[in-house]
Design a protein around this motif. Structure first.
Motif, PDB file in Angstrom:
ATOM      1  N   LEU A 136      -8.720   0.446 -13.992  1.00 32.37           N
ATOM      2  CA  LEU A 136      -9.469   0.735 -15.221  1.00 32.37           C
ATOM      3  C   LEU A 136     -10.946   0.384 -15.051  1.00 32.37           C
ATOM      4  O   LEU A 136     -11.831   1.148 -15.467  1.00 32.37           O
ATOM      5  CB  LEU A 136      -8.870  -0.053 -16.393  1.00 32.37           C
ATOM      6  CG  LEU A 136      -9.450   0.244 -17.780  1.00 32.37           C
ATOM      7  CD1 LEU A 136      -9.268   1.721 -18.121  1.00 32.37           C
ATOM      8  CD2 LEU A 136      -8.787  -0.620 -18.839  1.00 32.37           C
ATOM      9  N   THR A 137     -11.214  -0.754 -14.418  1.00 29.75           N
ATOM     10  CA  THR A 137     -12.600  -1.173 -14.195  1.00 29.75           C
ATOM     11  C   THR A 137     -13.332  -0.203 -13.284  1.00 29.75           C
ATOM     12  O   THR A 137     -14.492   0.173 -13.541  1.00 29.75           O
ATOM     13  CB  THR A 137     -12.645  -2.587 -13.586  1.00 29.75           C
ATOM     14  OG1 THR A 137     -11.941  -3.499 -14.436  1.00 29.75           O
ATOM     15  CG2 THR A 137     -14.084  -3.064 -13.431  1.00 29.75           C
ATOM     16  N   VAL A 138     -12.663   0.215 -12.218  1.00 26.39           N
ATOM     17  CA  VAL A 138     -13.264   1.178 -11.289  1.00 26.39           C
ATOM     18  C   VAL A 138     -13.559   2.494 -12.012  1.00 26.39           C
ATOM     19  O   VAL A 138     -14.630   3.089 -11.838  1.00 26.39           O
ATOM     20  CB  VAL A 138     -12.338   1.419 -10.081  1.00 26.39           C
ATOM     21  CG1 VAL A 138     -12.788   2.645  -9.284  1.00 26.39           C
ATOM     22  CG2 VAL A 138     -12.314   0.197  -9.182  1.00 26.39           C
ATOM     23  N   ALA A 139     -12.601   2.955 -12.830  1.00 24.95           N
ATOM     24  CA  ALA A 139     -12.784   4.209 -13.568  1.00 24.95           C
ATOM     25  C   ALA A 139     -14.016   4.142 -14.468  1.00 24.95           C
ATOM     26  O   ALA A 139     -14.848   5.058 -14.470  1.00 24.95           O
ATOM     27  CB  ALA A 139     -11.540   4.505 -14.408  1.00 24.95           C
ATOM     28  N   VAL A 140     -14.145   3.049 -15.215  1.00 28.54           N
ATOM     29  CA  VAL A 140     -15.271   2.914 -16.149  1.00 28.54           C
ATOM     30  C   VAL A 140     -16.583   2.720 -15.394  1.00 28.54           C
ATOM     31  O   VAL A 140     -17.582   3.403 -15.668  1.00 28.54           O
ATOM     32  CB  VAL A 140     -15.033   1.729 -17.118  1.00 28.54           C
ATOM     33  CG1 VAL A 140     -16.267   1.489 -17.981  1.00 28.54           C
ATOM     34  CG2 VAL A 140     -13.816   1.986 -17.998  1.00 28.54           C
ATOM     35  N   PHE A 141     -16.573   1.804 -14.419  1.00 33.42           N
ATOM     36  CA  PHE A 141     -17.808   1.469 -13.699  1.00 33.42           C
ATOM     37  C   PHE A 141     -18.368   2.669 -12.939  1.00 33.42           C
ATOM     38  O   PHE A 141     -19.563   2.977 -13.027  1.00 33.42           O
ATOM     39  CB  PHE A 141     -17.548   0.314 -12.722  1.00 33.42           C
ATOM     40  CG  PHE A 141     -18.710   0.003 -11.829  1.00 33.42           C
ATOM     41  CD1 PHE A 141     -19.829  -0.646 -12.325  1.00 33.42           C
ATOM     42  CD2 PHE A 141     -18.690   0.381 -10.487  1.00 33.42           C
ATOM     43  CE1 PHE A 141     -20.916  -0.918 -11.498  1.00 33.42           C
ATOM     44  CE2 PHE A 141     -19.769   0.110  -9.661  1.00 33.42           C
ATOM     45  CZ  PHE A 141     -20.881  -0.544 -10.167  1.00 33.42           C
ATOM     46  N   ILE A 142     -17.512   3.364 -12.200  1.00 33.22           N
ATOM     47  CA  ILE A 142     -17.986   4.487 -11.388  1.00 33.22           C
ATOM     48  C   ILE A 142     -18.450   5.642 -12.269  1.00 33.22           C
ATOM     49  O   ILE A 142     -19.461   6.291 -11.977  1.00 33.22           O
ATOM     50  CB  ILE A 142     -16.891   4.936 -10.406  1.00 33.22           C
ATOM     51  CG1 ILE A 142     -16.769   3.905  -9.288  1.00 33.22           C
ATOM     52  CG2 ILE A 142     -17.193   6.317  -9.827  1.00 33.22           C
ATOM     53  CD1 ILE A 142     -15.781   4.241  -8.211  1.00 33.22           C
TER      54      ILE A 142
END
Length: 314
Positions: free
Chosen positions: A180-186
């Motif tokens: 989830l963090t990767v999805a939002v951050f990227i």
């Protein structure tokens, strides 16, 4: 009753401690994943600006926001959970999914390289050979957004698959939070930077106004002049990134390719920058070769299923 409640609280406390311990590792895992998908992120960033070229400048940020929103939904709602389910029920399939994605990246990269060297062969004729379809600006915007989202979906699928492969051995809570963090951050990083690139001309023109200090005006004019070259360079970097990342994904899944690359990198370990550069060049060239082979296969297969042209009636 009290004893049972205390036991339950102890279990909950233990679960919270385990979850907290696993979450402490999230920043490290996110950083590791981000570095592994950097090539795809560069390509995504380089590709997206072309979808707003020729459209109303006032609509540029709105269009980018639409693409970003759909990209985030695809990553967080569809691709992330799909990676988790696939990893749980069929983990052995993950490397092959990654390799298929890598092959697609090589194919797309080769197509871009091929188009760069064959532009002269595809110059438009003075007159159209058939009646051109007329569409409204709204329809063109919708078409561009749809095309951008389709391209982004493939790149996002590769990003989320790599992200899952990075945290596959971690606890489920860590996997969910990292994905989830990767999805939002990227998504924020890519489309925030794309928005900045697209509006750089406007920012430069604003800074070049007479009301500002001469130094500010000079910087503004420099931004306006440099943007075309910057976008061209960004396109080349994106293509190179697509080729080397695609080839590296495939090489990582094939030991007979992965081991020689590791040996080469180890031999040049005394000069890390040189080791990285040599590895990238080899992978990019390998990506071009693989992309060429895939393009020929695709052309052959599509030719087999192509319907014969109808003879004209005189």
């Amino acid at each position: 009753m009290a004893t049972g409640l205390l036991a339950l609280l102890d279990d909950v406390s233990a679960l919270v401690k385990v979850s907290a311990a696993s979450l402490d590792d999230v920043p490290t895992q996110v950083a590791k994943t981000t570095s592994k998908v950097s090539g795809i992120v560069i390509d995504d960033t380089a590709v997206t600006p072309k979808y707003v070229v020729g459209l109303d400048p006032k609509r540029e940020l709105s269009i980018i926001f639409q693409i970003a929103k759909k990209s985030l939904v695809n990553k967080a709602i569809f691709l992330g959970p799909a990676a988790l389910l696939l990893g749980y029920f069929a983990p052995a399939v993950i490397p092959y999914v990654l390799m298929v994605g890598g092959a697609f990246l090589c194919f797309e990269g080769y197509e871009k390289v091929h188009s760069m060297f064959s532009k002269s062969k595809h110059e438009p004729h003075d007159e159209p050979t058939e009646e051109m379809e007329v569409i409204t600006p709204e329809e063109l915007e919708k078409e561009r957004v749809g095309s951008a989202v389709r391209t982004d979906f493939i790149l996002s699928a590769e990003i989320m698959a790599i992200a899952y492969a990075t945290v596959a051995g971690s606890p489920l809570v860590t996997q969910i939070v990292v994905l989830l963090t990767v999805a939002v951050f990227i998504t924020i990083a890519v489309y925030g930077f794309v928005g900045l690139i697209v509006k750089a001309d406007d920012i430069g023109m604003h800074m070049a106004q007479e009301k500002f200090h001469p130094t500010t005006r000079k910087i503004g004019r420099s931004i306006v002049r440099s943007m075309p070259k910057f976008l061209t360079i960004l396109g080349y970097v994106g293509t190179a990134a697509m080729l080397w990342v695609g080839a590296e994904i495939i090489a990582h899944g094939l030991p007979f390719l992965h081991h020689p690359l590791e040996s080469l990198e180890h031999a040049l370990s005394g000069v890390p920058a040189l080791a990285w550069l040599v590895k990238v060049i080899i992978l990019a060239l390998g990506g071009v070769v693989l992309g060429f082979i895939i393009a020929k296969v695709v052309g052959l297969v599509s030719g087999l299923f192509k319907k014969p042209a109808k003879k004209a009636v005189h």
